[in-house]
Design an enzyme around this catalytic site. Structure first.
Site, PDB file in Angstrom:
ATOM      1  N   PHE A 123       7.013  61.295  23.246  1.00 39.79           N
ATOM      2  CA  PHE A 123       7.461  61.789  21.941  1.00 39.79           C
ATOM      3  C   PHE A 123       8.614  62.760  22.152  1.00 39.79           C
ATOM      4  CE2 PHE A 123       6.482  64.928  18.399  1.00 39.79           C
ATOM      5  CZ  PHE A 123       6.774  64.074  17.351  1.00 39.79           C
ATOM      6  N   GLY A 124       9.765  62.493  21.556  1.00 35.05           N
ATOM      7  CA  GLY A 124      10.945  63.319  21.802  1.00 35.05           C
ATOM      8  C   GLY A 124      11.285  64.218  20.634  1.00 35.05           C
ATOM      9  N   SER A 132      10.788  76.093  19.555  1.00 38.01           N
ATOM     10  CA  SER A 132       9.830  76.529  18.529  1.00 38.01           C
ATOM     11  C   SER A 132      10.370  76.202  17.145  1.00 38.01           C
ATOM     12  CB  SER A 132       9.610  78.042  18.632  1.00 38.01           C
ATOM     13  OG  SER A 132       9.129  78.366  19.913  1.00 38.01           O
ATOM     14  N   GLU A 363       3.608  72.197  23.009  1.00 42.75           N
ATOM     15  CA  GLU A 363       3.082  71.861  21.676  1.00 42.75           C
ATOM     16  C   GLU A 363       2.882  73.090  20.793  1.00 42.75           C
ATOM     17  OE1 GLU A 363       0.574  68.539  21.239  1.00 42.75           O
ATOM     18  OE2 GLU A 363       0.886  67.897  23.296  1.00 42.75           O
ATOM     19  N   THR A 365       4.113  77.365  21.238  1.00 41.18           N
ATOM     20  CA  THR A 365       3.725  78.497  22.088  1.00 41.18           C
ATOM     21  C   THR A 365       2.589  79.281  21.410  1.00 41.18           C
ATOM     22  OG1 THR A 365       5.292  79.927  20.956  1.00 41.18           O
ATOM     23  CG2 THR A 365       6.116  78.757  22.912  1.00 41.18           C
TER      24      THR A 365
HETATM   25  C1  LIG Z   1       6.044  70.646  31.034  1.00 41.72           C
HETATM   26  C2  LIG Z   1       6.496  70.550  29.611  1.00 41.72           C
HETATM   27  C3  LIG Z   1       6.216  69.397  28.874  1.00 41.72           C
HETATM   28  C4  LIG Z   1       6.681  69.279  27.548  1.00 41.72           C
HETATM   29  N1  LIG Z   1       6.495  68.080  26.873  1.00 41.72           N
HETATM   30  C5  LIG Z   1       7.122  67.891  25.676  1.00 41.72           C
HETATM   31  C6  LIG Z   1       7.119  66.602  25.040  1.00 41.72           C
HETATM   32  O1  LIG Z   1       6.507  65.644  25.533  1.00 41.72           O
HETATM   33  N2  LIG Z   1       7.815  66.455  23.879  1.00 41.72           N
HETATM   34  C7  LIG Z   1       8.510  67.481  23.298  1.00 41.72           C
HETATM   35  O2  LIG Z   1       9.137  67.265  22.273  1.00 41.72           O
HETATM   36  N3  LIG Z   1       8.512  68.723  23.879  1.00 41.72           N
HETATM   37  C8  LIG Z   1       7.857  68.951  25.045  1.00 41.72           C
HETATM   38  N4  LIG Z   1       7.878  70.189  25.651  1.00 41.72           N
HETATM   39  C9  LIG Z   1       8.604  71.283  25.007  1.00 41.72           C
HETATM   40  C10 LIG Z   1       7.730  72.396  24.461  1.00 41.72           C
HETATM   41  O3  LIG Z   1       7.007  71.948  23.346  1.00 41.72           O
HETATM   42  C11 LIG Z   1       8.636  73.611  24.172  1.00 41.72           C
HETATM   43  O4  LIG Z   1       9.023  74.130  25.429  1.00 41.72           O
HETATM   44  C12 LIG Z   1       7.968  74.662  23.338  1.00 41.72           C
HETATM   45  O5  LIG Z   1       7.747  74.212  22.026  1.00 41.72           O
HETATM   46  C13 LIG Z   1       8.765  75.976  23.266  1.00 41.72           C
HETATM   47  O6  LIG Z   1      10.100  75.767  22.955  1.00 41.72           O
HETATM   48  P1  LIG Z   1      11.235  76.458  23.873  1.00 41.72           P
HETATM   49  O7  LIG Z   1      10.910  76.116  25.282  1.00 41.72           O
HETATM   50  O8  LIG Z   1      12.555  76.057  23.362  1.00 41.72           O
HETATM   51  O9  LIG Z   1      11.028  78.008  23.689  1.00 41.72           O
HETATM   52  P2  LIG Z   1      11.675  78.940  22.536  1.00 41.72           P
HETATM   53  O10 LIG Z   1      11.403  78.335  21.204  1.00 41.72           O
HETATM   54  O11 LIG Z   1      13.060  79.279  22.876  1.00 41.72           O
HETATM   55  O12 LIG Z   1      10.760  80.236  22.664  1.00 41.72           O
HETATM   56  C14 LIG Z   1      10.972  81.251  23.651  1.00 41.72           C
HETATM   57  C15 LIG Z   1       9.992  82.383  23.362  1.00 41.72           C
HETATM   58  O13 LIG Z   1      10.286  82.964  22.074  1.00 41.72           O
HETATM   59  C16 LIG Z   1       9.128  82.924  21.254  1.00 41.72           C
HETATM   60  N5  LIG Z   1       9.518  82.675  19.853  1.00 41.72           N
HETATM   61  C17 LIG Z   1      10.319  81.706  19.351  1.00 41.72           C
HETATM   62  N6  LIG Z   1      10.416  81.819  18.023  1.00 41.72           N
HETATM   63  C18 LIG Z   1       9.638  82.862  17.661  1.00 41.72           C
HETATM   64  C19 LIG Z   1       9.315  83.485  16.407  1.00 41.72           C
HETATM   65  N7  LIG Z   1       9.774  83.022  15.255  1.00 41.72           N
HETATM   66  N8  LIG Z   1       8.479  84.545  16.431  1.00 41.72           N
HETATM   67  C20 LIG Z   1       7.968  85.007  17.594  1.00 41.72           C
HETATM   68  N9  LIG Z   1       8.243  84.479  18.809  1.00 41.72           N
HETATM   69  C21 LIG Z   1       9.055  83.422  18.831  1.00 41.72           C
HETATM   70  C22 LIG Z   1       8.300  81.745  21.822  1.00 41.72           C
HETATM   71  O14 LIG Z   1       6.938  81.857  21.457  1.00 41.72           O
HETATM   72  C23 LIG Z   1       8.541  81.928  23.293  1.00 41.72           C
HETATM   73  O15 LIG Z   1       7.696  82.914  23.819  1.00 41.72           O
HETATM   74  C24 LIG Z   1       7.379  70.350  26.952  1.00 41.72           C
HETATM   75  C25 LIG Z   1       7.611  71.524  27.675  1.00 41.72           C
HETATM   76  C26 LIG Z   1       7.202  71.629  28.996  1.00 41.72           C
HETATM   77  C27 LIG Z   1       7.522  72.891  29.753  1.00 41.72           C
END
Ligand SMILES: Cc1cc2nc3c(=O)[nH]c(=O)nc-3n(C[C@H](O)[C@H](O)[C@H](O)COP(=O)(O)OP(=O)(O)OC[C@H]3O[C@@H](n4cnc5c(N)ncnc54)[C@H](O)[C@@H]3O)c2cc1C
Length: 379
Positions: A123-124, A132, A363, A365
């Protein structure tokens, strides 16, 4: 109120527990070290009929319920976190959106190979600038005759190297500042589609995490999944189900860490006694056992609500948040109980701790889960 598993759920638990102990756990450390995807394990899971577990038999699934899916995900994760995340993403991120929103033809074409194990599910959603804030999608699908032409990037996508096709979100139109986001099924062998498996991760080394690059990828408009413009709503629903999978993974990894710590505490002697005689260690183990029990109950409750067709967004978020945070605590304490040995790969608990961290991120944070829960309680 009945806390017993049904006869079918008990049978699935027995089967998957035996399978995980015999076929998954023994190679887990080696696969992690060598970053080897557990393909052989998944061939056997397909033979056991687990690859389409909660989907209809019409598409090659087993017609089981979400509680059974949680049981299988927990047991696989107890044996190997990488196998657990691969399975959880395959079912809840890969198969589920097609099952929920696909047309009959799309289900026959795309869900069936997922159920038989011919294709992994993926799922992309996430992009370099949309994590987030997944609505910040920049991938764009422009209409050209009967086709969509897609350009953009996705990051951290689980299983894509082993998927024949996957659903991804893209902007299909704009109304002023407002983006119209839709989900589109894209074959991974389409011209202009690159799947890059090049990340150096902290843990879950045997799982497949990829970057997707789409350059003028052309797919027919019939590949639209669900209604145009409903991609955002669809992925929120998909993630609700996925969070039960992450909760179950967390319970499985925490259970594995607890079992290793308990066995080690009984065996290791210091000051002329087993560690398990020291109250400081007993209290750690008691807390671990209690928190795992509570997390599992929360996962089962969310899964049960989903199976009843009742709202489960709050419970899915709560179980994911609680289980992933206690998994981090439990794996940390398991390393602590092992002392210096726990810091060594050979004792497995350091792998559990590395694998656990992803569960507080993927899925949604922990911060995002708290936002979801706050919304559901009327904040
Ligand atoms: C091993 C792995 C597998 C994954 N598999 C998939 C997959 O199959 N498909 C897919 O689509 N994605 C996948 N992901 C992505 C994953 O869902 C995201 O990494 C996650 O949703 C967080 O997004 P980000 O990494 O951009 O962090 P960011 O959104 O940049 O967040 C960084 C930090 O800021 C905090 N933050 C952000 N916004 C707010 C707010 N409004 N209030 C308070 N705190 C906030 C976050 O909680 C976090 O601590 C995967 C990630 C990993 C590492």
């Amino acid at each position: 109120m009945n806390f017993d598993l049904t006869t079918e759920q008990q049978m699935i638990l027995r089967t998957i527990r035996e399978f995980s102990d015999a076929e998954v756990a023994p190679g887990a450390e080696k696969r992690d070290k060598e970053k080897a995807f557990p393909i052989e394990v998944f061939k056997k899971l397909a033979d056991l009929g687990m690859m389409g577990l909660p989907f209809s038999e019409e598409y090659g699934g087993a017609g089981a319920d979400t509680v059974s899916f949680a049981i299988v995900t927990e047991e696989l994760s107890r044996a190997c976190g990488s196998t657990g995340i691969t399975y959880s993403a395959h079912i809840s991120l890969g198969g589920a959106p097609i099952n929920l929103f696909g047309t009959e033809e799309q289900k026959q074409k795309y869900l069936t190979p997922i159920c038989t194990g011919e294709s992994f599910g993926a799922f992309g959603l996430t992009e370099p600038n949309a994590g987030s804030d997944a609505g910040g999608t920049q991938t764009e699908a422009k209409t050209d005759g009967n086709d969509f032409v897609i350009n953009g990037n996705k990051c951290y996508i689980t299983n894509a190297s082993y998927a024949n096709h996957l659903a991804l979100t893209a902007i299909t139109g704009r109304d002023g500042q407002q983006k119209e986001i839709s989900a589109i099924i894209v074959p991974t062998d389409a011209d202009g589609f690159k799947v890059i498996d090049n990340y150096e991760k902290m843990g879950l080394h045997a799982s497949n995490t990829t970057e997707l690059v789409l350059e003028d990828v052309r797919v027919p408009q019939e590949n639209l999944l669900g209604k145009r413009g409903e991609g955002f709503k669809q992925f929120l629903v998909t993630l609700d189900g996925g969070r039960i999978g992450i909760g179950a993974m967390a319970v499985g990894i925490a259970q594995a860490a607890y079992e290793k710590a308990l066995a080690y505490a009984k065996e290791r002697k210091q000051f002329g006694k087993s560690l398990s005689h020291f109250q400081a260690i007993q209290f750690k183990l008691a807390d671990m056992a209690m928190k795992i029990e509570l997390a599992r109950t929360m996962v089962y409750k969310a899964a049960w609500l989903k199976d009843q067709g009742r709202p489960f967004t709050k419970e899915a978020s709560m179980c994911k948040l609680y289980a992933s945070e206690i998994c981090m605590e439990v794996t940390n304490q398991a390393v602590q109980i092992h002392g210096g040995y726990g810091y060594m790969r050979e004792y497995h608990v350091e792998r559990f701790m590395r694998d656990a961290k992803l569960l507080e991120i993927g899925e949604g944070t922990s911060e995002v889960q708290r936002m979801v829960i706050a919304r559901t309680i009327g904040c």
